[in-house]
Design a protein around this motif. Structure first.
Motif, PDB file in Angstrom:
ATOM      1  N   PHE A 395       0.800  -1.230   0.000  1.00 60.91           N
ATOM      2  CA  PHE A 395       0.000   0.000   0.000  1.00 60.91           C
ATOM      3  C   PHE A 395       0.836   1.284   0.000  1.00 60.91           C
ATOM      4  O   PHE A 395       0.321   2.350  -0.333  1.00 60.91           O
ATOM      5  CB  PHE A 395      -0.963  -0.003   1.189  1.00 60.91           C
ATOM      6  CG  PHE A 395      -2.177  -0.853   0.965  1.00 60.91           C
ATOM      7  CD1 PHE A 395      -3.277  -0.361   0.289  1.00 60.91           C
ATOM      8  CD2 PHE A 395      -2.206  -2.168   1.395  1.00 60.91           C
ATOM      9  CE1 PHE A 395      -4.397  -1.152   0.061  1.00 60.91           C
ATOM     10  CE2 PHE A 395      -3.308  -2.974   1.175  1.00 60.91           C
ATOM     11  CZ  PHE A 395      -4.413  -2.466   0.504  1.00 60.91           C
ATOM     12  N   LEU A 396       2.098   1.178   0.366  1.00 54.15           N
ATOM     13  CA  LEU A 396       2.961   2.364   0.342  1.00 54.15           C
ATOM     14  C   LEU A 396       3.762   2.481  -0.946  1.00 54.15           C
ATOM     15  O   LEU A 396       4.240   3.568  -1.283  1.00 54.15           O
ATOM     16  CB  LEU A 396       3.918   2.353   1.538  1.00 54.15           C
ATOM     17  CG  LEU A 396       3.271   2.459   2.929  1.00 54.15           C
ATOM     18  CD1 LEU A 396       4.327   2.324   4.019  1.00 54.15           C
ATOM     19  CD2 LEU A 396       2.515   3.778   3.070  1.00 54.15           C
ATOM     20  N   SER A 398       3.582  -0.319  -4.198  1.00 57.95           N
ATOM     21  CA  SER A 398       3.023  -0.857  -5.446  1.00 57.95           C
ATOM     22  C   SER A 398       1.685  -0.237  -5.842  1.00 57.95           C
ATOM     23  O   SER A 398       1.507   0.195  -6.984  1.00 57.95           O
ATOM     24  CB  SER A 398       2.861  -2.377  -5.347  1.00 57.95           C
ATOM     25  OG  SER A 398       4.097  -3.014  -5.401  1.00 57.95           O
ATOM     26  N   VAL A 399       0.738  -0.215  -4.905  1.00 62.93           N
ATOM     27  CA  VAL A 399      -0.607   0.272  -5.252  1.00 62.93           C
ATOM     28  C   VAL A 399      -0.585   1.739  -5.672  1.00 62.93           C
ATOM     29  O   VAL A 399      -1.106   2.083  -6.750  1.00 62.93           O
ATOM     30  CB  VAL A 399      -1.588   0.047  -4.077  1.00 62.93           C
ATOM     31  CG1 VAL A 399      -2.905   0.785  -4.334  1.00 62.93           C
ATOM     32  CG2 VAL A 399      -1.856  -1.441  -3.897  1.00 62.93           C
ATOM     33  N   PRO A 400       0.003   2.656  -4.891  1.00 60.54           N
ATOM     34  CA  PRO A 400       0.007   4.057  -5.350  1.00 60.54           C
ATOM     35  C   PRO A 400       0.793   4.262  -6.632  1.00 60.54           C
ATOM     36  O   PRO A 400       0.376   5.048  -7.496  1.00 60.54           O
ATOM     37  CB  PRO A 400       0.652   4.821  -4.178  1.00 60.54           C
ATOM     38  CG  PRO A 400       1.325   3.796  -3.349  1.00 60.54           C
ATOM     39  CD  PRO A 400       0.567   2.534  -3.531  1.00 60.54           C
ATOM     40  N   ALA A 401       1.920   3.550  -6.796  1.00 59.36           N
ATOM     41  CA  ALA A 401       2.725   3.715  -8.015  1.00 59.36           C
ATOM     42  C   ALA A 401       1.952   3.240  -9.238  1.00 59.36           C
ATOM     43  O   ALA A 401       1.925   3.916 -10.285  1.00 59.36           O
ATOM     44  CB  ALA A 401       4.032   2.940  -7.884  1.00 59.36           C
ATOM     45  N   THR A 402       1.291   2.074  -9.132  1.00 66.17           N
ATOM     46  CA  THR A 402       0.519   1.541 -10.258  1.00 66.17           C
ATOM     47  C   THR A 402      -0.692   2.415 -10.560  1.00 66.17           C
ATOM     48  O   THR A 402      -1.011   2.683 -11.722  1.00 66.17           O
ATOM     49  CB  THR A 402       0.062   0.103  -9.958  1.00 66.17           C
ATOM     50  OG1 THR A 402       1.191  -0.697  -9.607  1.00 66.17           O
ATOM     51  CG2 THR A 402      -0.626  -0.512 -11.166  1.00 66.17           C
ATOM     52  N   TRP A 403      -1.372   2.871  -9.518  1.00 60.47           N
ATOM     53  CA  TRP A 403      -2.577   3.706  -9.707  1.00 60.47           C
ATOM     54  C   TRP A 403      -2.216   5.027 -10.380  1.00 60.47           C
ATOM     55  O   TRP A 403      -2.903   5.455 -11.323  1.00 60.47           O
ATOM     56  CB  TRP A 403      -3.242   3.964  -8.354  1.00 60.47           C
ATOM     57  CG  TRP A 403      -4.591   4.600  -8.495  1.00 60.47           C
ATOM     58  CD1 TRP A 403      -4.883   5.928  -8.610  1.00 60.47           C
ATOM     59  CD2 TRP A 403      -5.847   3.908  -8.559  1.00 60.47           C
ATOM     60  NE1 TRP A 403      -6.226   6.125  -8.744  1.00 60.47           N
ATOM     61  CE2 TRP A 403      -6.852   4.900  -8.711  1.00 60.47           C
ATOM     62  CE3 TRP A 403      -6.224   2.580  -8.498  1.00 60.47           C
ATOM     63  CZ2 TRP A 403      -8.203   4.578  -8.796  1.00 60.47           C
ATOM     64  CZ3 TRP A 403      -7.577   2.261  -8.584  1.00 60.47           C
ATOM     65  CH2 TRP A 403      -8.545   3.247  -8.733  1.00 60.47           C
ATOM     66  N   ILE A 404      -1.162   5.657  -9.916  1.00 59.48           N
ATOM     67  CA  ILE A 404      -0.752   6.942 -10.516  1.00 59.48           C
ATOM     68  C   ILE A 404      -0.329   6.748 -11.954  1.00 59.48           C
ATOM     69  O   ILE A 404      -0.704   7.530 -12.852  1.00 59.48           O
ATOM     70  CB  ILE A 404       0.396   7.575  -9.690  1.00 59.48           C
ATOM     71  CG1 ILE A 404      -0.130   8.025  -8.315  1.00 59.48           C
ATOM     72  CG2 ILE A 404       1.004   8.770 -10.429  1.00 59.48           C
ATOM     73  CD1 ILE A 404       0.955   8.434  -7.348  1.00 59.48           C
ATOM     74  N   ASP A 423       7.122  -3.332  -4.819  1.00 63.98           N
ATOM     75  CA  ASP A 423       7.248  -3.499  -3.366  1.00 63.98           C
ATOM     76  C   ASP A 423       8.096  -4.700  -2.976  1.00 63.98           C
ATOM     77  O   ASP A 423       8.611  -4.768  -1.855  1.00 63.98           O
ATOM     78  CB  ASP A 423       5.860  -3.632  -2.739  1.00 63.98           C
ATOM     79  CG  ASP A 423       5.141  -4.884  -3.212  1.00 63.98           C
ATOM     80  OD1 ASP A 423       5.052  -5.069  -4.433  1.00 63.98           O
ATOM     81  OD2 ASP A 423       4.679  -5.667  -2.363  1.00 63.98           O
TER      82      ASP A 423
END
Length: 475
Positions: A395-396, A398-404, A423
């Motif tokens: 959540f710190l 992979s998720v924000p990097a992929t979403w952005i 991550d």
């Protein structure tokens, strides 16, 4: 494990049968995507999205399944029949709740679940009948997993493998008949694949249950002991299961967010991702099986008080299993053309698939190493550290990097995909250090607790010797 020979013997006799059984179990659900390939990219993409819903379901029940390995293996090492039966009973209740909840949602409102993952109506319409049928298989699958884990933890690894082979054959045959309308049967397309999956789940569970009831073992499942819980046992179970459950639930949510990003890419990218997930699933199933075997051996060793053996086995597994994963992915990458040709993909989707495999060649090995260590922690009684590291990284990073990358910057698909596993590098650095520390050995049995002080002294002396050797070398 005292030496490399004994390590390899365990890998060949316990780990590889479990890995093959895990592979076949996963293959049964992936046969649908492969055999749908002849119906075009839209069907492949739709069934691929349905598979992501199954992955979320997997994450919701896997925490209880993983907790059961911790207790099954340690109680088996300590010859505690009551502990195994109580673990089976409480895990059965928890997994049944998850299985029936997901089944109800898939049968009653499949369009809601599909709409979360994609905004393309054609995929939702193809996926609806598939999900309504597969939903009936979900409770059967969780019961089969629980029985398989019990058999594995008590060193009966051949029966789950044979049952998986039979289930896979049933799935393949029914898919061939019902997807394409052979031998006078109706041509059902994606719905036919779902019927094959359901039939396979019924046969697999039935065979496993028969074997469990009839097999001879010093520890037997007894209904009279399964639901005799007491407060102390429930507290210990929940204290260990809750972090694992949170790990799997949050991991599932994180993967869902990543899959939502993928589901909003172009159709060729979605189809390529569906095909790649099949290949990834094969790899994941195999190293997941290796990690299950690692968990069983580590749990038995810790439960019996052989903490040094567990420590050595963990370190060797963390090197051996990623090497196996790298080899499997390398073969897939070299054979990408015939492999992705099974799915009826277009030229752009084939090109996507090739580069995705090359990216995964590195990240897959790193991911395996992390997974092996986390599963080993759990089996040894440490259920929190792996959870903090995995969910924090997801959540710190992979998720924000992929979403952005996908939803904000709208980068090309392969650039978006490259952020999915970032991550794993952070996790690797943290978990390698923690593995070397040995602090993850936390037995739940009396035999294991008795030898814990001796193990801690051994670790302390070992680390002192290493520091002294390094100091002498530097001087």
């Amino acid at each position: 494990m005292k030496n490399k020979k004994s390590f390899l013997y365990v890998m060949l006799t316990i780990a590889f049968p479990i890995a093959l059984q895990n592979l076949l179990t996963t293959t049964a659900s992936m046969v649908d995507t492969i055999m749908i390939g002849r119906l075009g990219e839209s069907c492949v993409a739709a069934v691929g999205i349905c598979s992501q819903i199954s992955s979320l379901f997997f994450s919701c029940y896997w925490g209880f399944a993983s907790a059961s390995i911790l207790f099954f293996s340690q109680y088996w090492g300590a010859d505690d029949e009551k502990g195994i039966n109580r673990t089976f009973g409480i895990t059965f209740i928890c997994m049944a709740i998850v299985g029936f909840a997901f089944a109800s949602l898939c049968i009653i409102r499949p369009e809601f679940l599909l709409g979360v993952y994609t905004d393309k109506e054609v995929f939702i319409q193809i996926g609806k009948p598939y999900m309504r049928i597969v939903g009936w298989a979900y409770p059967l699958q969780v019961f089969a997993v629980l029985i398989s884990f019990l058999l594995r933890s008590t060193e009966r690894v051949k029966a789950p493998l044979i049952c998986s082979i039979v289930g896979l054959v049933v799935n393949f045959c029914l898919n061939f008949v019902l997807i394409y309308g052979k031998f006078g049967a109706p041509k059902m397309g994606a719905a036919g694949a779902a019927v094959g999956t359901l039939a396979s789940a019924i046969i697999n569970l039935l065979l496993l249950f028969i074997y469990l009831m009839r097999s001879e073992c010093k520890v037997r499942i007894r209904l009279s002991q399964m639901f005799l819980f007491h407060g102390g046992f429930i507290r210990v179970y929940l204290a260990n299961a809750f972090p694992i459950l949170c790990n799997e639930l949050f991991y599932g949510v994180g993967q869902m967010l990543i899959n939502i990003v993928i589901g909003h890419q172009n159709e060729s990218a979605i189809a390529a991702m569906a095909a790649f997930r099949v290949c990834e699933g094969f790899v994941y199933a195999f190293f997941g099986g290796l990690s299950n075997a690692t968990s069983v051996v580590i749990g038995q060793s810790v439960g019996a008080g052989d903490h040094k053996g567990a420590y050595r086995f963990m370190k060797r597994s963390a090197l051996f299993c990623p090497a196996v994963t790298f080899g499997i992915v390398l073969i897939c990458a070299l054979l990408h053309e015939p492999l992705f040709g099974l799915f009826g993909l277009g030229d752009q989707a084939l090109r996507y698939g090739m580069y995705m495999l090359y990216i995964y060649l590195f990240f897959g090995a790193v991911r395996t190493c992390n997974y092996i260590m986390n599963e080993g922690y759990r089996a040894a009684g440490e259920t929190r550290v792996g959870t903090y590291v995995e969910i924090g990284g997801l959540f710190l990073v992979s998720v924000p990097a992929t979403w952005i990358a996908g939803m904000v910057l709208h980068l090309p698909f392969l650039a978006v995909f490259s952020f999915v596993y970032t991550d794993e590098l952070v996790r690797l650095a943290i978990e390698l250090a923690y593995t070397r520390s040995g602090k993850w050995v936390k037995p739940v049995t009396e035999a294991g607790r008795k030898t814990l002080p001796e193990f801690k002294d051994w670790l302390k002396n070992r680390n002192n010797r290493k520091r002294n050797a390094t100091s002498i070398k530097n001087n």
